[in-house]
Write a protein that holds these residues in place. Structure first.
Motif, PDB file in Angstrom:
ATOM      1  N   PRO A   1     -11.400   4.064 -16.791  1.00 16.17           N
ATOM      2  CA  PRO A   1     -10.504   5.213 -16.609  1.00 16.17           C
ATOM      3  C   PRO A   1      -9.802   5.139 -15.250  1.00 16.17           C
ATOM      4  CG  PRO A   1     -12.818   5.893 -16.462  1.00 16.17           C
ATOM      5  CD  PRO A   1     -12.827   4.438 -16.840  1.00 16.17           C
ATOM      6  N   THR A   2      -8.647   5.783 -15.183  1.00 17.96           N
ATOM      7  CA  THR A   2      -7.902   5.840 -13.914  1.00 17.96           C
ATOM      8  C   THR A   2      -7.897   7.282 -13.431  1.00 17.96           C
ATOM      9  OG1 THR A   2      -5.861   6.169 -15.151  1.00 17.96           O
ATOM     10  CG2 THR A   2      -6.357   3.918 -14.489  1.00 17.96           C
ATOM     11  N   SER A   3      -7.812   7.432 -12.131  1.00 15.65           N
ATOM     12  CA  SER A   3      -7.791   8.788 -11.576  1.00 15.65           C
ATOM     13  C   SER A   3      -6.372   9.351 -11.666  1.00 15.65           C
ATOM     14  CB  SER A   3      -8.257   8.764 -10.126  1.00 15.65           C
ATOM     15  OG  SER A   3      -7.417   7.914  -9.365  1.00 15.65           O
ATOM     16  N   PRO A   4      -6.240  10.681 -11.767  1.00 16.60           N
ATOM     17  CA  PRO A   4      -4.889  11.261 -11.808  1.00 16.60           C
ATOM     18  C   PRO A   4      -4.155  11.039 -10.492  1.00 16.60           C
ATOM     19  CG  PRO A   4      -6.611  12.956 -12.104  1.00 16.60           C
ATOM     20  CD  PRO A   4      -7.304  11.683 -11.801  1.00 16.60           C
ATOM     21  N   GLY A   5      -2.805  11.085 -10.553  1.00 20.70           N
ATOM     22  CA  GLY A   5      -2.012  10.919  -9.331  1.00 20.70           C
ATOM     23  C   GLY A   5      -1.671   9.463  -9.092  1.00 20.70           C
ATOM     24  N   TRP A   6      -0.697   9.237  -8.212  1.00 18.37           N
ATOM     25  CA  TRP A   6      -0.209   7.863  -8.041  1.00 18.37           C
ATOM     26  C   TRP A   6      -0.769   7.142  -6.830  1.00 18.37           C
ATOM     27  CZ3 TRP A   6       4.382  11.329  -8.375  1.00 18.37           C
ATOM     28  CH2 TRP A   6       4.612  11.994  -7.163  1.00 18.37           C
TER      29      TRP A   6
ATOM     30  N   ARG B   1       0.825  -1.216   0.000  1.00 17.77           N
ATOM     31  CA  ARG B   1       0.000   0.000   0.000  1.00 17.77           C
ATOM     32  C   ARG B   1       0.857   1.263   0.000  1.00 17.77           C
ATOM     33  NH1 ARG B   1      -5.153  -0.229  -1.386  1.00 17.77           N
ATOM     34  NH2 ARG B   1      -5.582   1.633  -0.128  1.00 17.77           N
ATOM     35  N   ARG B   2       2.057   1.202   0.589  1.00 16.57           N
ATOM     36  CA  ARG B   2       2.912   2.395   0.622  1.00 16.57           C
ATOM     37  C   ARG B   2       3.966   2.365  -0.474  1.00 16.57           C
ATOM     38  NH1 ARG B   2       7.792   2.469   3.444  1.00 16.57           N
ATOM     39  NH2 ARG B   2       7.353   4.357   4.614  1.00 16.57           N
ATOM     40  N   PHE B   3       3.857   1.426  -1.410  1.00 15.92           N
ATOM     41  CA  PHE B   3       4.836   1.353  -2.494  1.00 15.92           C
ATOM     42  C   PHE B   3       4.799   2.662  -3.292  1.00 15.92           C
ATOM     43  CE2 PHE B   3       6.508   0.223  -6.659  1.00 15.92           C
ATOM     44  CZ  PHE B   3       7.627  -0.506  -6.318  1.00 15.92           C
ATOM     45  N   PRO B   4       5.973   3.216  -3.622  1.00 17.55           N
ATOM     46  CA  PRO B   4       5.992   4.496  -4.360  1.00 17.55           C
ATOM     47  C   PRO B   4       5.734   4.285  -5.854  1.00 17.55           C
ATOM     48  CG  PRO B   4       8.228   3.791  -3.888  1.00 17.55           C
ATOM     49  CD  PRO B   4       7.324   2.778  -3.229  1.00 17.55           C
ATOM     50  N   PHE B   5       4.502   4.008  -6.178  1.00 21.14           N
ATOM     51  CA  PHE B   5       4.121   3.802  -7.580  1.00 21.14           C
ATOM     52  C   PHE B   5       4.401   5.094  -8.350  1.00 21.14           C
ATOM     53  CE2 PHE B   5       1.055   3.370 -11.091  1.00 21.14           C
ATOM     54  CZ  PHE B   5       1.391   2.098 -11.525  1.00 21.14           C
ATOM     55  N   PRO B   6       5.193   5.026  -9.421  1.00 19.92           N
ATOM     56  CA  PRO B   6       5.751   6.266  -9.986  1.00 19.92           C
ATOM     57  C   PRO B   6       4.945   6.920 -11.105  1.00 19.92           C
ATOM     58  CG  PRO B   6       6.810   4.387 -11.004  1.00 19.92           C
ATOM     59  CD  PRO B   6       5.788   3.829 -10.044  1.00 19.92           C
ATOM     60  N   PHE B   7       3.836   6.303 -11.509  1.00 18.99           N
ATOM     61  CA  PHE B   7       3.130   6.830 -12.686  1.00 18.99           C
ATOM     62  C   PHE B   7       1.875   7.572 -12.240  1.00 18.99           C
ATOM     63  CE2 PHE B   7       5.147   2.761 -13.960  1.00 18.99           C
ATOM     64  CZ  PHE B   7       6.193   3.324 -14.672  1.00 18.99           C
ATOM     65  N   ASP B   8       1.843   8.859 -12.499  1.00 17.19           N
ATOM     66  CA  ASP B   8       0.676   9.650 -12.085  1.00 17.19           C
ATOM     67  C   ASP B   8      -0.318   9.794 -13.227  1.00 17.19           C
ATOM     68  OD1 ASP B   8       2.126  11.353 -13.664  1.00 17.19           O
ATOM     69  OD2 ASP B   8       2.109  13.031 -12.259  1.00 17.19           O
ATOM     70  N   ARG B   9      -0.014   9.168 -14.377  1.00 20.11           N
ATOM     71  CA  ARG B   9      -0.946   9.153 -15.514  1.00 20.11           C
ATOM     72  C   ARG B   9      -0.684   7.865 -16.287  1.00 20.11           C
ATOM     73  NH1 ARG B   9       1.395  14.481 -18.049  1.00 20.11           N
ATOM     74  NH2 ARG B   9       1.746  14.780 -15.827  1.00 20.11           N
TER      75      ARG B   9
ATOM     76  N   TRP C   1      -3.429   0.644 -10.085  1.00 21.07           N
ATOM     77  CA  TRP C   1      -2.047   0.431 -10.519  1.00 21.07           C
ATOM     78  C   TRP C   1      -1.965  -0.665 -11.588  1.00 21.07           C
ATOM     79  CZ3 TRP C   1       0.868   0.295  -5.114  1.00 21.07           C
ATOM     80  CH2 TRP C   1       0.790   1.580  -4.548  1.00 21.07           C
ATOM     81  N   GLY C   2      -2.813  -1.703 -11.476  1.00 21.53           N
ATOM     82  CA  GLY C   2      -2.811  -2.761 -12.489  1.00 21.53           C
ATOM     83  C   GLY C   2      -3.175  -2.200 -13.857  1.00 21.53           C
ATOM     84  N   ARG C   3      -4.245  -1.416 -13.905  1.00 21.56           N
ATOM     85  CA  ARG C   3      -4.676  -0.811 -15.171  1.00 21.56           C
ATOM     86  C   ARG C   3      -3.576   0.089 -15.738  1.00 21.56           C
ATOM     87  NH1 ARG C   3      -9.515   0.541 -11.825  1.00 21.56           N
ATOM     88  NH2 ARG C   3     -11.008  -1.124 -12.268  1.00 21.56           N
ATOM     89  N   ARG C   4      -3.032   0.927 -14.884  1.00 24.17           N
ATOM     90  CA  ARG C   4      -2.089   1.944 -15.371  1.00 24.17           C
ATOM     91  C   ARG C   4      -0.754   1.326 -15.779  1.00 24.17           C
ATOM     92  NH1 ARG C   4      -1.835   7.320 -12.147  1.00 24.17           N
ATOM     93  NH2 ARG C   4      -3.742   7.611 -13.363  1.00 24.17           N
ATOM     94  N   LEU C   5      -0.275   0.371 -15.003  1.00 22.98           N
ATOM     95  CA  LEU C   5       1.005  -0.263 -15.344  1.00 22.98           C
ATOM     96  C   LEU C   5       0.898  -0.935 -16.710  1.00 22.98           C
ATOM     97  CD1 LEU C   5       3.867  -0.784 -14.352  1.00 22.98           C
ATOM     98  CD2 LEU C   5       3.031  -2.835 -13.168  1.00 22.98           C
TER      99      LEU C   5
END
Lengths: 355, 320
Positions: free
Chosen positions: A346-351, A32-40, A306-310
């Motif tokens: 759709p995904t929400s903005p931000g990581w 949950r605290r992983f620094p996922f780096p993609f905000d879009r 994160w799954g969708r965005r990655l």
């Protein structure tokens, strides 16, 4: 002389490996605290600097130097690597003062931010440092190297997660003249030491044409004491190898050829580097910390956003960037595995995971 | 964010050093320690001069390891814009003031086998900190310090007492001349040269070092320029949609700040590059007084450094 350490594993600090049997895992809280780096949903280089100020509680931005459940095992892995290859830690003679600056910065930050684990007491220049997770209780004289078992940069970075380089500022540029590098994404301190900013960034594709390094250098030369900055970088790593060094390429490079749809979820890791830059007070040098976080694909996709965005980032990335980051040969297979976690919503903005 | 992080301090001591120079000591208002710094660093002192906000850079002269306080020395400039007069006339012990964190645009090259320091007048201040830092770590140095006469040789005695024959003093009125050509010709390999003093001295040392074949990377100058006075001029800030008049004792940067425009800065002396601003339109002549822009940038009038440079002509529009 070596550093005497007693590794104290407990219900928080995990006993795990980054080599051979690869027992490294993230707990659900660590995911949950992983620094996922993609905000879009797409990715291109940017300088993406922001002030390194305390961020959201519980996140990896909360403290100056994040200490997490992997701390003790990471320090054991660093000691293992240094025993095999001492050149992973080097400091040119004029950088000792910068090493003391770094030691002071880390000790003061950790003692203030994690009093349950670290303590620093000063009596003039006589300092007592206690590091409970590593079983260290040591008194020494600040700025007197003879009272430490090794140089000040090595001493403190054997007790701090993440790689560090120290940059001297001269002739309008920065020179990487010291460092502790054992958790690197395929670059070599031994090769780069003594290079200037444009020299050590020479291999990066596309960014030079965009003038990114000229602007980044200009920005860094103005970095002020008391106003550190941070940015992200990321790549992909097969197996939870913190140490993907050119020196050990024969030991890990072939692992990229062993991926398939069955093992992708637990073997492929998103590797995120939280990079922070600090102007140091006495030496006027700049400390660069590169903290690597590894997240398994199967761990990351437990967060639906994160799954969708990655999936979208991997599928659409510029092939030159995929090649530079070392995953072009597996890119299609990675996108295929991830596609089953992308319903097209759709995904929400931000990581952040919950947003 | 313009200006960077700040230190809230209190004036602890004001000491008259000689007819021209006064020393100020600042301590942290909360009683804590200030950051250590590197020899050659300066701090920007914020002054509220009867409603006029002044921000002047001064070299830190105290021991860089003494975190209980910072010291600066200010030379009174009766013909200047007023910052030094404010410091001399109005700053008293117990006053609260605000400083920038230390910034170093004149650092030691720690690789040097030897450091050769050449100071003129108030240019001694960065070397007071540098010699203390080097003495602490056993660095090799030699200081050559020229002033008009012994009465104006601030800190000459304490430098001699601390560093003995590594310190050489010269008094112009007694006909002593700093033997520059000789000094430059007999330094060991790996020596770095540092100079801080009046403009004439900087030019003298610059050309002597070039003549003696010194590599440019081994020669360092403290390049600060105090913003000079000049005729008032008008400027339009395109992004802010404002047109201002810059007064004769005001810099363009100060005029923007007074108008509530948050413009970036660091050194306020034309050296660091932080305030570099694109010129949108220029019908006239920009009086470039900085050490930052390239000769091409200056010749084409495409950029301006608002902390020190001025303008004469019909129209100046900048991207701010």
């Amino acid at each position: 002389m070596s550093l005497d350490v007693e590794y104290a594993f407990d219900e928080f600090f995990r006993d795990e490996t980054f080599v051979d049997d690869f027992t490294y895992r993230n707990s659900p809280a660590a995911i949950r605290r992983f620094p996922f780096p993609f905000d879009r949903d797409d990715y291109m280089y940017s300088v993406n600097m922001e002030p390194h100020v305390p961020g959201r509680k519980g996140s990896v931005f909360e403290k100056t130097f994040d200490v997490d459940e992997h701390y003790v095992s990471e320090m054991r892995d660093r000691a293992r690597i240094l025993a095999k290859d001492p050149l992973r830690c080097q400091s040119l003679p004029h950088m000792t003062l910068a090493g003391w600056d770094l030691l002071e910065l880390i000790m003061e930050s950790k003692a203030r931010e994690y009093p349950q684990w670290f303590s620093l007491t000063k009596n003039g220049d006589r300092w007592r440092w206690i590091n409970r997770p590593l079983g260290i209780d040591h008194s020494f004289t600040f700025l007197d190297e003879t009272t430490l078992p090794c140089g000040p940069m090595e001493y403190i970075t054997r007790q701090t997660q993440g790689d560090f380089t120290l940059q001297d500022e001269r002739e309008g540029t920065l020179w990487v003249d010291a460092g502790m590098v054992t958790t690197q994404a395929d670059w070599s301190l031994d090769f780069d030491i003594g290079m200037n900013f444009h020299e050590w960034h020479a291999p990066v594709p596309l960014a030079h044409e965009k003038g990114i390094f000229d602007r980044a250098l200009k920005f860094l030369l103005k970095l002020q004491h008391g106003a550190p900055v941070r940015r992200f970088n990321w790549t992909m790593t097969v197996n939870p190898l913190l140490d993907t060094a050119p020196e050990t390429y024969p030991e890990w490079g072939y692992m990229r050829t062993t991926l398939n749809q069955e093992n992708m979820g637990h073997m492929m890791h998103l590797r995120v580097e939280l990079q922070a830059l600090f102007r140091l007070p006495r030496s006027n040098a700049i400390a660069f910390s590169i903290r690597a976080y590894l997240g398994k694909f199967e761990e990351l996709v437990t967060v639906p956003k994160w799954g969708r965005r990655l999936h979208r980032v991997v599928r659409d990335i510029h092939p030159d960037l995929a090649a530079y980051k070392g995953f072009l040969r597996n890119r299609d297979a990675m996108a295929e595995w991830l596609s089953s976690y992308d319903d097209g919503a759709p995904t929400s903005p931000g990581w952040w995971p919950e947003d | 964010m313009s200006g960077g992080p700040k230190l809230n301090v209190r004036v602890a001591e004001v000491v008259k050093v000689n007819d021209l120079i006064t020393r100020f000591r600042f301590v942290a208002r909360d009683g804590g320690l200030l950051p250590a710094f590197s020899g050659g660093a300066h701090t920007v002192v914020e002054m509220d001069d009867n409603g006029t906000r002044r921000l002047n850079p001064y070299s830190l002269m105290s021991d860089p390891e003494d975190r209980t306080g910072y010291e600066i020395s200010v030379r009174r400039d009766d013909a200047g814009r007023g910052g030094s007069l404010y410091m001399h006339r109005h700053v008293r012990p117990g006053m609260d003031m605000v400083l920038s964190h230390p910034v170093n645009l004149f650092p030691l090259d720690n690789r040097a086998r030897k450091h050769l320091f050449i100071a003129g007048g108030i240019g001694i201040t960065p070397f007071l900190a540098m010699t203390r830092q080097l003495a602490r770590f056993g660095g090799r140095f030699e200081l050559h310090y020229a002033t008009r006469n012994p009465a104006l040789c601030a800190y000459g005695d304490s430098l001699k007492a601390a560093h003995g024959d590594r310190v050489h003093l010269y008094f112009d009125e007694q006909g002593d001349t700093l033997p520059l050509a000789d000094l430059l010709s007999r330094q060991p390999l790996g020596t770095h040269l540092y100079c801080c003093g009046p403009k004439g001295m900087l030019n003298w040392v610059r050309s002597a070092a070039a003549t003696a074949g010194w590599a440019t990377h081994a020669v360092h100058f403290e390049e600060f320029t105090a913003p000079a006075t000049g005729a008032p001029f008008a400027v339009t800030l395109e992004r802010s949609g404002k047109t201002l008049t810059v007064g004769s004792t005001q810099s363009l940067l100060e005029a923007m700040e007074a108008a509530g425009v948050d413009a970036p800065y660091l050194c306020r002396g034309g050296a660091c590059g932080q305030c570099e601003t694109d010129v949108v339109r220029c019908d006239g002549r920009i009086d470039h007084r900085d050490h930052w822009l390239t000769p091409e940038d200056m010749a084409t009038n495409t950029k301006i450094m608002p902390c020190v440079s001025r303008f004469e002509g019909r129209t100046l529009v900048i991207d701010r």
